[in-house]
Write an enzyme that holds these catalytic residues in place. Structure first.
Site, PDB file in Angstrom:
ATOM      1  N   PRO A 197     -14.810  -4.205  30.555  1.00  0.00           N
ATOM      2  CA  PRO A 197     -15.619  -4.342  29.331  1.00  0.00           C
ATOM      3  C   PRO A 197     -15.984  -5.803  29.082  1.00  0.00           C
ATOM      4  O   PRO A 197     -15.392  -6.718  29.668  1.00  0.00           O
ATOM      5  CB  PRO A 197     -14.685  -3.808  28.230  1.00  0.00           C
ATOM      6  CG  PRO A 197     -13.617  -3.052  28.934  1.00  0.00           C
ATOM      7  CD  PRO A 197     -13.464  -3.677  30.275  1.00  0.00           C
ATOM      8  N   GLY A 199     -16.021  -9.461  27.618  1.00  0.00           N
ATOM      9  CA  GLY A 199     -15.037 -10.325  26.982  1.00  0.00           C
ATOM     10  C   GLY A 199     -13.645 -10.249  27.544  1.00  0.00           C
ATOM     11  O   GLY A 199     -12.720 -10.834  26.979  1.00  0.00           O
ATOM     12  N   HIS A 418      -4.240   5.590  -5.295  1.00  0.00           N
ATOM     13  CA  HIS A 418      -4.727   6.137  -4.027  1.00  0.00           C
ATOM     14  C   HIS A 418      -3.989   5.501  -2.841  1.00  0.00           C
ATOM     15  O   HIS A 418      -3.486   6.195  -1.961  1.00  0.00           O
ATOM     16  CB  HIS A 418      -6.238   5.890  -3.918  1.00  0.00           C
ATOM     17  CG  HIS A 418      -6.862   6.525  -2.733  1.00  0.00           C
ATOM     18  ND1 HIS A 418      -7.667   7.637  -2.820  1.00  0.00           N
ATOM     19  CD2 HIS A 418      -6.819   6.214  -1.406  1.00  0.00           C
ATOM     20  CE1 HIS A 418      -8.080   7.983  -1.612  1.00  0.00           C
ATOM     21  NE2 HIS A 418      -7.593   7.121  -0.731  1.00  0.00           N
ATOM     22  N   GLU A 419      -3.925   4.178  -2.835  1.00  0.00           N
ATOM     23  CA  GLU A 419      -3.259   3.497  -1.727  1.00  0.00           C
ATOM     24  C   GLU A 419      -1.752   3.740  -1.764  1.00  0.00           C
ATOM     25  O   GLU A 419      -1.107   3.827  -0.710  1.00  0.00           O
ATOM     26  CB  GLU A 419      -3.562   1.999  -1.781  1.00  0.00           C
ATOM     27  CG  GLU A 419      -5.027   1.643  -1.684  1.00  0.00           C
ATOM     28  CD  GLU A 419      -5.704   2.228  -0.457  1.00  0.00           C
ATOM     29  OE1 GLU A 419      -5.010   2.402   0.578  1.00  0.00           O
ATOM     30  OE2 GLU A 419      -6.902   2.523  -0.517  1.00  0.00           O
ATOM     31  N   HIS A 422      -1.113   6.990   0.046  1.00  0.00           N
ATOM     32  CA  HIS A 422      -1.119   6.810   1.500  1.00  0.00           C
ATOM     33  C   HIS A 422       0.185   6.152   1.963  1.00  0.00           C
ATOM     34  O   HIS A 422       0.775   6.567   2.968  1.00  0.00           O
ATOM     35  CB  HIS A 422      -2.300   5.917   1.910  1.00  0.00           C
ATOM     36  CG  HIS A 422      -3.616   6.610   1.891  1.00  0.00           C
ATOM     37  ND1 HIS A 422      -3.846   7.814   2.496  1.00  0.00           N
ATOM     38  CD2 HIS A 422      -4.799   6.243   1.321  1.00  0.00           C
ATOM     39  CE1 HIS A 422      -5.105   8.164   2.320  1.00  0.00           C
ATOM     40  NE2 HIS A 422      -5.707   7.227   1.606  1.00  0.00           N
TER      41      HIS A 422
END
Length: 645
Positions: A197, A199, A418-419, A422
């Site tokens: 790929p 780089g 919300h976080e 998670h």
């Protein structure tokens, strides 16, 4: 554009000079058509009335007769001449005497047109010589020899691709001591194709070979061979190999060889296609009647699938060396190479940064180190700390912090819950990766993010791991429902829902993780389950219905499990959300301390905020009104899976 303007100005100047010279030397001009009269004849014409007008300047007299004839004469000092002409009705015009200038100046002014003409002619000849040289050198190779002034590169400057270096070490040994191989009848490979790929260090690896062997190194791009005119590229190939033979042993490096080495027969010019003629000549030079001993051809491409088979056969490019994106150990080595010139603080740990950058190429890691150094310079620091590396990594992966984004208190609190949802599910689900940090600082399009840090690069994924991603993805929406109720949820979970649907569908249609549908591949290979994007299906409508039902079942089971976790740990959810509102960013250890009910002890930080102590992997999702889809785990493997925040 500058050359066009210069050439246009040159030709305009030449045309003007030619017109001036033609005007000066034209026989029919007024200056040379004037009739020279004797003074006595001039006096006779005045007396007979044949002179219409005269112009007197010093002793020179010019004028026109009554029949229109121009004349010139030189008159001696005659005081009665003017009276005589006026008496005969002649129109007399007198002009003052010209100042006598320097003879050199007068000579220069008289010679100026000729000087300009000679200068223009010399310039034109010089241009023609240059054009002639270019015309003669039109088929010359454009390969440039890399010298010491470009900086010598060795294998010590190349890290993270040990297998590729091992393959190429043999070429270095041959260039240093050819007899070591030739006395046993061995032949060094004529060509080496570096595939990988962008780089990953293909060009750097080729330079390192030349630096290690200390031999001439010619570099050229594949596009430098191809011109509009047929045969030019082939001539340049011949000249390139001629230069190589004169400098043998040497290395010729062709970057982006796919520009000239594509499959033959696909051109528009048939057999006269310039690119195909160039490729044919390269094939002959690499393995034809003439030997090219001591000339090793190294080429690089990230498109090996488009190369002509004749170019890849033994005897031409004998070896194909894959230069992939580095693993976690390789990334650590690459980081250490790029950190040599950067003054580091004592808390910098390249291993942790490497763990948090799966899928990064060598160029990406170099950019990461540079961004960290620039960030430290902007803050006026003398060393680069882990803090700058964390900020640089987050900037590269997720974008710049949107500190200017104005969020209402309700939106900020909703984002924190919300976080927190998670984060709690990520801690409680055993098969989930260890949580690294949670933040409610907006980056890019996401309003918040939870990041998990895998211990090592993940090359495969079990059914439990995949299902753990679904549970963590559902944690954010479930937390909103638990706190605000089902009727008050927002669209912030859009990215989580899309990611969970994609993972569940892959489990069913690609990975054989459904007991109901079995180990059958229902997705096409073109585009992540191409039939979902509108491609033709290879199964019935009934099977499609079963797939949808199975995907729905997996997502619903993950939703139920996430809801059970958060209902059982509602107090931890509230504490973690409040801590996020207070600190904005929490590390993984701080999150676990809060869930255990322990207070967090955080040292006073500098004005720019708290330090993120460990590196991380970006996870997809989070409250995002626009449905942000960040890059997923790009390290490869049979099933790269995005991870929710």
């Amino acid at each position: 554009m500058n050359n066009l303007g210069r050439n246009l100005a040159l030709w305009v100047s030449i045309i003007l000079l030619l017109l001036l010279l033609v005007n000066m030397f034209q026989p029919g001009s007024t200056q040379h058509a004037a009739q020279q009269l004797a003074y006595s004849d001039f006096i006779a014409d005045v007396d007979t009335g044949h002179v219409r007008s005269v112009v007197m300047q010093n002793h020179n007299i010019s004028g026109t007769l009554t029949d229109g004839t121009a004349f010139e004469t030189y008159a001696p000092l005659d005081p009665s001449l003017v009276t005589r002409m006026v008496g005969k009705g002649v129109e007399v015009v007198a002009k003052p005497q010209e100042q006598e200038g320097s003879p050199l100046l007068r000579y220069f002014l008289n010679s100026l047109p000729i000087i300009l003409l000679v200068a223009a002619w010399l310039f034109m000849m010089r241009q023609m010589q240059g054009a002639g040289g270019r015309a003669m050198g039109f088929g010359k190779s454009r390969a440039k020899m890399l010298t010491e002034k470009h900086g010598r590169v060795t294998f010590d400057d190349v890290a993270g691709i040990d297998e590729a270096k091992g393959e190429l070490q043999e070429i270095v040994d041959f260039l240093k001591d050819p007899q070591k191989f030739t006395r046993l009848g061995g032949k060094i490979p004529k060509g080496v194709l570096l595939v990988g790929p962008p780089g990953t260090g293909k060009t750097l690896l080729a330079r390192a070979i030349a630096g290690e062997a200390n031999v001439p190194f010619f570099t050229i791009s594949g596009s430098d061979f191809v011109e509009m005119f047929v045969g030019v590229g082939a001539s340049r190939v011949r000249d390139m190999f001629e230069q190589g033979k004169k400098a043998a042993p040497c290395i010729i490096f062709i970057d982006e060889i796919d520009a000239v080495g594509r499959h033959r027969g696909a051109g528009m010019g048939g057999g006269n296609d310039e690119r195909e003629q160039t490729l044919n000549q390269m094939l002959v030079e690499m393995d034809g009647f003439e030997s090219n001993e001591g000339v090793i051809l190294i080429a690089a491409t990230n498109r090996p699938d488009v190369l002509d088979p004749a170019l890849l056969r033994p005897g031409r490019f004998d070896r194909q060396v894959v230069v992939p994106n580095p693993d976690v150990s390789g990334r650590e080595k690459i980081l250490r190479v790029h950190m040599r010139k950067v003054p580091l603080a004592s808390d910098v740990d390249p291993r942790i940064i490497a763990r948090g950058t799966p899928g990064f190429s060598g160029a990406d890691l170099a950019n990461l180190v540079n961004e960290a150094a620039l960030s430290a310079a902007r803050l006026g620091r003398r060393t680069v700390s882990m803090r700058e590396f964390e900020d640089a990594k987050d900037k590269v992966l997720m974008g710049v912090e949107r500190r200017s984004l104005i969020m209402s208190d309700d939106e900020k609190r909703r984002t924190a819950y919300h976080e927190a949802g998670h984060a709690i599910t990520a801690v409680l689900v055993p098969e989930s990766e260890p949580i690294h940090k949670a933040t409610i600082v907006p980056r890019g399009r996401a309003l918040g993010m939870v990041m998990r840090l895998p211990e090592d690069d993940r090359l495969s994924m079990s059914k439990k791991n995949a299902f753990a991603h679904l549970v963590v993805a559902m944690g954010g929406r479930v937390a909103e429902e638990v706190i605000y109720g089902k009727d008050n949820v927002c669209n912030g979970a859009m990215g989580d829902i899309k990611m969970a649907t994609r993972v569940a569908r892959s489990m069913v249609t690609e990975w054989g993780m459904s007991d109901k549908l079995g180990m059958i591949a229902y997705a096409d290979d073109d585009q992540n389950g191409g039939f979902f994007a509108g491609a033709s299906r290879n199964f019935s409508e009934e099977t499609a219905r079963e797939i949808d039902e199975e995907v729905r079942r997996l997502v619903d089971e993950a939703y139920v499990q996430a809801r059970n976790y958060l209902h059982d740990h509602i107090d931890e959810l509230r504490r973690l959300a409040e801590a996020l509102l207070e600190y904005e960013t929490l590390s993984g250890e701080e999150i676990r301390q809060i869930m255990r009910g322990q207070p967090i002890e955080r040292k006073e930080e500098e004005e720019s905020g708290p330090v993120n102590r460990r590196s991380s992997v970006p996870q997809v999702g989070g409250p995002d009104a626009q449905g942000s889809d960040k890059p997923e785990n790009e390290n490869g493997g049979p099933a790269p899976v995005p991870q929710p925040s």
